[in-house]
Write an enzyme that holds these catalytic residues in place. Structure first.
Site, PDB file in Angstrom:
ATOM      1  N   TYR A 202      32.056  46.091  44.666  1.00  0.00           N
ATOM      2  CA  TYR A 202      33.057  45.095  44.274  1.00  0.00           C
ATOM      3  C   TYR A 202      33.112  43.932  45.275  1.00  0.00           C
ATOM      4  O   TYR A 202      33.172  42.763  44.882  1.00  0.00           O
ATOM      5  CB  TYR A 202      34.409  45.804  44.183  1.00  0.00           C
TER       6      TYR A 202
ATOM      7  N   LYS B 201      32.353  40.085  44.457  1.00  0.00           N
ATOM      8  CA  LYS B 201      33.406  39.066  44.608  1.00  0.00           C
ATOM      9  C   LYS B 201      33.001  37.978  45.614  1.00  0.00           C
ATOM     10  O   LYS B 201      33.424  36.827  45.483  1.00  0.00           O
ATOM     11  CB  LYS B 201      34.724  39.730  45.010  1.00  0.00           C
TER      12      LYS B 201
HETATM   13  P1  NAP Z   1      42.972  44.827  34.707  1.00  0.00           P
HETATM   14  O1  NAP Z   1      44.442  44.956  34.509  1.00  0.00           O
HETATM   15  O2  NAP Z   1      42.160  46.067  34.869  1.00  0.00           O
HETATM   16  O3  NAP Z   1      42.394  43.939  33.506  1.00  0.00           O
HETATM   17  C1  NAP Z   1      41.029  43.661  33.394  1.00  0.00           C
HETATM   18  C2  NAP Z   1      40.689  43.372  31.954  1.00  0.00           C
HETATM   19  O4  NAP Z   1      39.284  43.066  31.889  1.00  0.00           O
HETATM   20  C3  NAP Z   1      40.929  44.584  31.034  1.00  0.00           C
HETATM   21  O5  NAP Z   1      41.630  44.183  29.882  1.00  0.00           O
HETATM   22  C4  NAP Z   1      39.510  45.043  30.702  1.00  0.00           C
HETATM   23  O6  NAP Z   1      39.363  45.582  29.397  1.00  0.00           O
HETATM   24  C5  NAP Z   1      38.734  43.726  30.766  1.00  0.00           C
HETATM   25  N1  NAP Z   1      37.308  43.972  30.898  1.00  0.00           N
HETATM   26  C6  NAP Z   1      36.675  44.878  31.681  1.00  0.00           C
HETATM   27  N2  NAP Z   1      35.350  44.822  31.495  1.00  0.00           N
HETATM   28  C7  NAP Z   1      35.115  43.853  30.572  1.00  0.00           C
HETATM   29  C8  NAP Z   1      33.954  43.337  29.947  1.00  0.00           C
HETATM   30  N3  NAP Z   1      32.728  43.819  30.245  1.00  0.00           N
HETATM   31  N4  NAP Z   1      34.083  42.348  29.030  1.00  0.00           N
HETATM   32  C9  NAP Z   1      35.308  41.878  28.702  1.00  0.00           C
HETATM   33  N5  NAP Z   1      36.459  42.324  29.261  1.00  0.00           N
HETATM   34  C10 NAP Z   1      36.365  43.316  30.180  1.00  0.00           C
HETATM   35  O7  NAP Z   1      42.612  43.930  35.997  1.00  0.00           O
HETATM   36  P2  NAP Z   1      43.443  42.784  36.766  1.00  0.00           P
HETATM   37  O8  NAP Z   1      44.084  43.422  37.922  1.00  0.00           O
HETATM   38  O9  NAP Z   1      44.235  41.967  35.835  1.00  0.00           O
HETATM   39  O10 NAP Z   1      42.215  41.924  37.346  1.00  0.00           O
HETATM   40  C11 NAP Z   1      41.753  40.731  36.760  1.00  0.00           C
HETATM   41  C12 NAP Z   1      40.717  40.088  37.675  1.00  0.00           C
HETATM   42  O11 NAP Z   1      41.301  39.829  38.960  1.00  0.00           O
HETATM   43  C13 NAP Z   1      39.492  40.969  37.944  1.00  0.00           C
HETATM   44  O12 NAP Z   1      38.333  40.158  38.036  1.00  0.00           O
HETATM   45  C14 NAP Z   1      39.808  41.590  39.276  1.00  0.00           C
HETATM   46  O13 NAP Z   1      38.637  41.993  39.940  1.00  0.00           O
HETATM   47  C15 NAP Z   1      40.525  40.451  39.964  1.00  0.00           C
HETATM   48  N6  NAP Z   1      41.405  40.863  41.056  1.00  0.00           N
HETATM   49  C16 NAP Z   1      42.469  41.698  40.847  1.00  0.00           C
HETATM   50  C17 NAP Z   1      43.267  42.060  41.922  1.00  0.00           C
HETATM   51  C18 NAP Z   1      44.462  42.962  41.780  1.00  0.00           C
HETATM   52  O14 NAP Z   1      45.068  43.313  42.817  1.00  0.00           O
HETATM   53  N7  NAP Z   1      44.873  43.354  40.609  1.00  0.00           N
HETATM   54  C19 NAP Z   1      42.981  41.578  43.204  1.00  0.00           C
HETATM   55  C20 NAP Z   1      41.891  40.744  43.384  1.00  0.00           C
HETATM   56  C21 NAP Z   1      41.109  40.386  42.306  1.00  0.00           C
HETATM   57  P3  NAP Z   1      39.409  47.171  29.139  1.00  0.00           P
HETATM   58  O15 NAP Z   1      40.793  47.588  29.434  1.00  0.00           O
HETATM   59  O16 NAP Z   1      39.093  47.309  27.679  1.00  0.00           O
HETATM   60  O17 NAP Z   1      38.418  47.802  30.060  1.00  0.00           O
END
Ligand code: NAP
Length: 255
Positions: free
Chosen positions: A155, A159
């Site tokens: 990851y 990133k």
């Molecule tokens: P999340 O709640 O897990 O949501 C991610 C979404 O992406 C889910 O709806 C998932 O669908 C979808 N997804 C996964 N694989 C996919 C694919 N191949 N094609 C299309 N959609 C796909 O995550 P989040 O926390 O909102 O994170 C959003 C972004 O921010 C990510 O890039 C993550 O790495 C980044 N981020 C998050 C955090 C944090 O603390 N939350 C921190 C830093 C960066 P399914 O449910 O169907 O799998």
């Protein structure tokens, strides 16, 4: 008047979490929105919950961002149903955490494919339209983990790759009226961080409390915190900003 009146925004992984928060904010500011997610039913349901301005539309599209045919079809459907594309947010993401010696090749490939190849394929499909119309905004989701995080070799590499990708997009696409930036969130309360709590066998509230206490602003982040920064970076107010990564982490990376 909203900052996205008459604009069409495509947001990946937008059925929930940061993606949905961003879709909601863009809709509040006037955008028509294509909610893209792996699960089409969840994408359609989320699109139906957006607070659309008069005349704006939303569509939910099932798409795997790591699959070129699926991506091309999603962009074509967006243009056909919403009348164009002006903003792309590459937000879809997954984690497959493990210490390096236990990390499988599949978990390495999966994470690279969704974050890096996904952003590449979506951007390549969208930029054709952006270049033609000499206008476009690209926002990529990086993470504080880009700076290194135990258990996240895959990851963190993806990133940090997103940050290099963003800088290169800034250089190549700037002459065509296209801005490309990234946001690197710290701890944001979503299903992704809830899953991390589960993996560490911790209670979700306890895990959030520990992360809040370790942060200079003494709270965790929420999707709205990222959405506010995303709305600025994708607006015309930010047209002299490109190739940058903005850390939205409550100062967490300073420690
Ligand atoms: P999340 O709640 O897990 O949501 C991610 C979404 O992406 C889910 O709806 C998932 O669908 C979808 N997804 C996964 N694989 C996919 C694919 N191949 N094609 C299309 N959609 C796909 O995550 P989040 O926390 O909102 O994170 C959003 C972004 O921010 C990510 O890039 C993550 O790495 C980044 N981020 C998050 C955090 C944090 O603390 N939350 C921190 C830093 C960066 P399914 O449910 O169907 O799998």
């Amino acid at each position: 008047m909203g900052r996205f009146d008459g604009r069409v925004a495509v947001i990946t992984g937008a059925a929930r979490g940061i993606g949905f928060g961003t879709a909601k904010r863009f809709a509040e500011e006037g955008a028509s929105v294509a909610v893209i997610d792996l699960d089409e039913a969840a994408a359609v349901e989320a699109a139906g919950r957006l607070p659309l301005a008069d005349g704006a539309k939303a569509v939910g599209i099932g798409c795997d961002v790591s699959d070129a045919a699926s991506v091309d079809a999603a962009i074509a459907r967006t243009v056909a149903e919403l009348g164009g594309i002006h903003v792309l947010v590459n937000n879809a993401g997954i984690t497959r955490d493990n210490l390096l010696f236990k990390m499988s090749e599949d978990d390495w490939d999966l994470v690279m494919n969704v974050h890096l190849k996904g952003a590449f394929l979506m951007t390549k499909a969208a930029q054709k339209h952006f270049v033609e119309q000499k206008y476009g905004k690209i926002l990529n989701l990086s993470s504080v983990s880009a700076l290194g995080n135990r258990g996240q070799a895959n990851y963190s590499a993806a990133k940090m790759g997103v940050q290099g990708f963003t800088r290169t997009l800034g250089i190549e696409l700037g002459p065509f009226g296209i801005n490309a930036n990234a946001i690197a969130p710290g701890f944001i309360a979503t299903e992704m961080t809830d899953a991390t709590a589960a993996r560490l066998k911790m209670d979700v509230e306890e895990f959030r409390k520990l992360n809040a206490e370790a942060n200079p602003v003494k709270r965790v982040g929420f999707p709205e915190d990222i959405a506010a920064a995303a709305a600025f970076l994708c607006s015309d107010e930010a047209s002299y900003i490109t190739g940058q990564t903005l850390y939205v982490d409550g100062g967490g990376k300073l420690g």
